[in-house]
Scaffold this active site. Structure first.
Site, PDB file in Angstrom:
ATOM      1  N   GLU A 156      36.403  47.872  46.125  1.00  0.00           N
ATOM      2  CA  GLU A 156      36.258  46.742  47.050  1.00  0.00           C
ATOM      3  C   GLU A 156      36.504  47.168  48.497  1.00  0.00           C
ATOM      4  OE1 GLU A 156      38.830  44.402  44.375  1.00  0.00           O
ATOM      5  OE2 GLU A 156      37.377  42.803  44.622  1.00  0.00           O
ATOM      6  N   GLU A 189      38.471  44.805  36.601  1.00  0.00           N
ATOM      7  CA  GLU A 189      39.563  43.820  36.629  1.00  0.00           C
ATOM      8  C   GLU A 189      39.598  42.912  35.403  1.00  0.00           C
ATOM      9  OE1 GLU A 189      37.759  44.680  39.199  1.00  0.00           O
ATOM     10  OE2 GLU A 189      38.903  44.639  41.069  1.00  0.00           O
TER      11      GLU A 189
END
Ligand SMILES: C[C@H](O)CC(=O)SCCNC(=O)CCNC(=O)[C@H](O)C(C)(C)COP(=O)(O)OP(=O)(O)OC[C@H]1O[C@@H](n2cnc3c(N)ncnc32)[C@H](O)[C@@H]1OP(=O)(O)O
Length: 723
Positions: free
Chosen positions: A117, A137
């Site tokens: 990210e 995640e």
């Protein structure tokens, strides 16, 4: 308190500021690292000698993502968190991406979760071919929380981004380049210099300066996007109906597409915050750390021993297990000698290995060239001539004590004295197997689960005489063949099979008492098991189930329920999937269909057991059924811990997940038990003991902990572990 990681800033004569993430071992993004990243950026933006920025990670790893070890403190309220959206919006979007100077991510090794990210918030990405990029995640019960749900679809398209997120599946640098997630692929040696030059090219506007958050060219048109999201929702529901967070992830992605990326970021930040406190997240984080803890063995891995080099492996027996183990070995480039008793069995064994590999070729997981290379590592033999230079032998013949004893005395004669002598027995006491040898220090259990080249668990069984060096050697082999090991003590059934024996036992008991076979299986699959006890018995085969039952009967007669159901069905050649009939009928492609015919065997079995059916059982809810099947499993797991067969409760959690398919989002069998509470479980087992007899009798470990209010997973102090 000392900071947990930092970033380093170095400005070169070329005007490029290199910001390096430093937080070994995987450069995880602790709050300290993230604040330091912000400070380094602000300094680079302030300084007049800086034109452009490169972000990279120390030691050949970009970043393994947000610091998972801090989750516990956040969930327990021990640390104060930044306000919602601070990292994803204030730092990554409004500081990094909106910066007036361009930045390029230089990615080697890992760029996972928050790591990717950060990279996606830069204006370009350069990676090495072996770099791993992904947003895993969801496997922790959360969703990407630093803008990943918004930027990844804009960089690689909706379909691919959903696949990467929902399956938590990283991709390698090469694929990332083809997809447009990274802009260039270079060797590790050229990485930072190429990124520096790229950053300067952006600064000089020789290359386009792209903000991923506002890209639209990869996004599918709205109508098509809705269809893709609808399909993804259906798939997510089908794969894990009990899980909520995959649906949240899809909703958040949708928000960005429908209402714009900024709205998407807000929805992501709020949802992330909520999911962080969910039971699913807590359970999956427990699983993450428990899995890593299985290879930390007191009295073995803490002695400073280095694993010895295993260059050549021999496997005895080319049956289902032996060929599966051989497949696992050659897939990790171990040369394998496969020994059988005659030409016919040997050819059949080699053919099984070929079939295992061909199935990978068919699925596109293996090239023809790799197939040929793997097969060239196998040598089939009929005698021990080739055993003089093997470093590890794994015996995988039928479960016959006398035969195994003979084999181990032969092995002692023909193998070099350093060779590790392992057996793949699933139930037989290792001391018995090695009784006729003087090599007890190098005899060890290497219990694989079928199919051995697919199932991830390796149960390493250690007797009181097995040397720590041998355990360290086998742990290393386990790691190389990508198995999760658990090291356990020696007893009938060891830890995994012993703990799960009551799963089938209690189910058979309830059927005699009147409960429906399919209702039990359905309750277990709804709970999250891949299959219920009866479907499992069909898969394993009744022959194996009965033989194992006999071993248990000998060792633990007081808690074996002697159901006649399996032997009765076997009389009619109804022995499970292999005979096309068991508790289910099998036609065509392994599809299991309920079969009303089984009632005649059940009635006969009930008659022979002399039990009367209990009408109370017919009123049970699915929750009650799950408790009735699993509480005896917990009871046995407590005994396994109490006897020191397992070192710690979390090893049993991992064993239940990787060996039996217990749903990971429930944290494993012991973690789940503690979420229910020892007192409640004990009370139920006592109630059933009064009603149905000794099979359910709670063991002293469970009784004591229930009385004192101690969690079942709390460390065992009073017994000397058998390891
Ligand atoms: C807001 C964000 O969107 C949220 C997130 O980023 S959540 C985090 C997303 N990242 C992940 O899920 C990656 C998790 N880690 C992994 O998959 C693997 O550890 C890996 C692929 C990075 C490395 O695997 P491997 O080389 O086999 O080493 P492995 O033994 O797993 O890890 C090495 C050590 O790093 C630790 N570690 C790995 N990733 C970590 C992380 N993200 N945070 C904290 N510690 C981490 C492990 O616990 C282990 O510690 P130990 O040595 O004390 O046991």
């Amino acid at each position: 308190m000392a900071a947990k990681g930092r970033t380093e800033l170095e400005v070169g004569a070329d005007g490029v500021a290199v910001i390096t993430i430093c937080n070994p071992p995987v450069n995880s993004l602790s709050i300290d690292v993230l604040y330091s990243l912000k400070e380094s950026y602000e300094e680079a933006l302030r300084r007049s000698d800086v034109k452009a920025i490169v972000v990279t990670g120390k030691g050949g790893k970009f970043s393994g993502g947000f610091d998972i070890s801090s989750f516990g403190d956040v969930q327990g309220g021990q640390t104060t968190q930044p306000k919602v959206g601070y990292i994803s919006i204030d730092i990554l979007t409004d500081t990094l991406e909106a910066a007036t100077k361009p930045s390029v991510a230089a990615i080697d090794g890992l760029a996972l979760g928050g790591g990717l990210e950060v990279a996606m918030a830069c204006h370009a990405r350069i990676a090495t071919p072996m770099a791993q990029l992904g947003l895993p995640e969801l496997q922790l019960g959360i969703i990407p929380g630093f803008g990943g749900t918004q930027r990844l679809p804009r960089l690689v398209g909706l379909t691919k981004s959903l696949e990467m997120m929902l399956l938590s599946k990283p991709i390698k640098g090469g694929e990332a380049h083809e997809l447009g997630l990274v802009d260039a692929l270079v060797s590790p040696n050229d990485l930072v210099n190429t990124a520096r030059q790229w950053a300067l090219d952006l600064y000089e506007l020789r290359k386009p300066w792209i903000k991923s958050l506002y890209k639209t060219d990869k996004l599918e048109p709205l109508g098509e996007a809705r269809e893709i999201l609808k399909f993804a929702r259906a798939q997510a529901q089908k794969q894990a109906a009990n899980l909520h967070h995959p649906l949240v992830c899809i909703d958040v992605v949708e928000e960005g597409i429908v209402a714009g990326p900024r709205a998407g970021l807000w929805k992501e930040a709020t949802a992330f915050q909520g999911l962080l406190f969910s039971d699913t997240c807590k359970s999956l984080v427990h699983v993450f750390f428990s899995q890593r803890a299985t290879s930390k063995i007191p009295g073995a891995t803490d002695l400073g021993l280095m694993p010895r080099k295993i260059s050549k492996v021999a496997i005895l027996g080319g049956g289902l297990m032996g060929s599966g183990i051989a497949t696992a070995m050659i897939l990790s480039n171990y040369p394998v000698i496969l020994k059988e008793v005659n030409e016919k069995f040997l050819n059949a064994g080699i053919d099984r290995i070929k079939a295992n590999l061909q199935s990978r070729v068919r699925k596109g997981k293996m090239t023809d060239e790799r197939y040929e290379k793997a097969m060239s590592l196998v040598t089939g033999v009929l005698d021990y001539e080739h055993f003089k230079d093997v470093d590890l032998v794994i015996e995988a013949v039928i479960e016959n004590v006398k035969l195994k004893q003979q084999i181990f005395s032969d092995l002692e004669k023909y193998c070099p004295s350093h060779c590790v002598l392992a057996t793949n027995t699933s139930t037989i006491d290792l001391n018995l197997i090695g009784e006729k040898t003087k090599s007890q220090d190098r005899i060890v259990g290497a219990h694989f689960f079928s199919p051995a080249h697919v199932m991830p668990l390796l149960e390493i069984v250690r007797t009181q005489r097995t040397s720590p060096q041998v355990v360290v050697d086998l742990l290393d082999v386990g790691k190389k063949i990508k198995k999760t090991p658990i090291v356990v003590g020696n007893c009938t059934g060891f830890a995994v099979n012993r703990m799960f024996f009551p799963y089938t036992q209690s189910a058979l008991f309830y059927v005699d008492l009147g409960l429906d076979v399919y209702k039990i299986d359905r309750a277990c699959t709804k709970f999250g098991m891949p299959m219920g006890p009866f479907r499992l018995a069909d898969l394993v085969g009744f022959g194996v189930a009965v033989a194992t039952g006999m071993q248990y009967l000998e060792s633990f007669p007081e808690r074996v329920y002697k159901s006649m159901l399996l032997p009765l069905m076997m009389e009619d050649n109804r022995a499970g999937e292999a005979t096309q009939k068991g508790f289910y009928k099998y036609e065509g492609k392994r599809k299991a269909t309920p079969d009303p015919e089984i009632m005649k065997y059940i009635e006969k079995s009930r008659g022979m057991a002399g039990v009367t059916t209990d009408p109370e059982l017919l009123k049970l809810s699915e929750k009650d059924i799950v408790e009735m099947v699993f509480f005896p499993v917990i009871n046995e797991a407590c005994r396994v811990l109490d006897e020191g067969i397992a070192v710690k409760a979390s090893d049993l959690d991992i064993a239940s997940i990787f060996g039996m398919g217990f749903p990971p989002y429930r944290g494993g069998v012991m973690y789940w038990a503690d979420s229910i509470g020892a007192k409640y479980i004990h009370g139920k087992l006592q109630e059933w003991t009064k009603r149905y007899g000794g099979f359910f009798k709670p063991c002293s470990y469970l009784a004591e902990r229930a009385a004192k209010g101690i969690p079942l997973s709390a460390p065992v102090k009073k017994v000397q572990a058998r390891l």
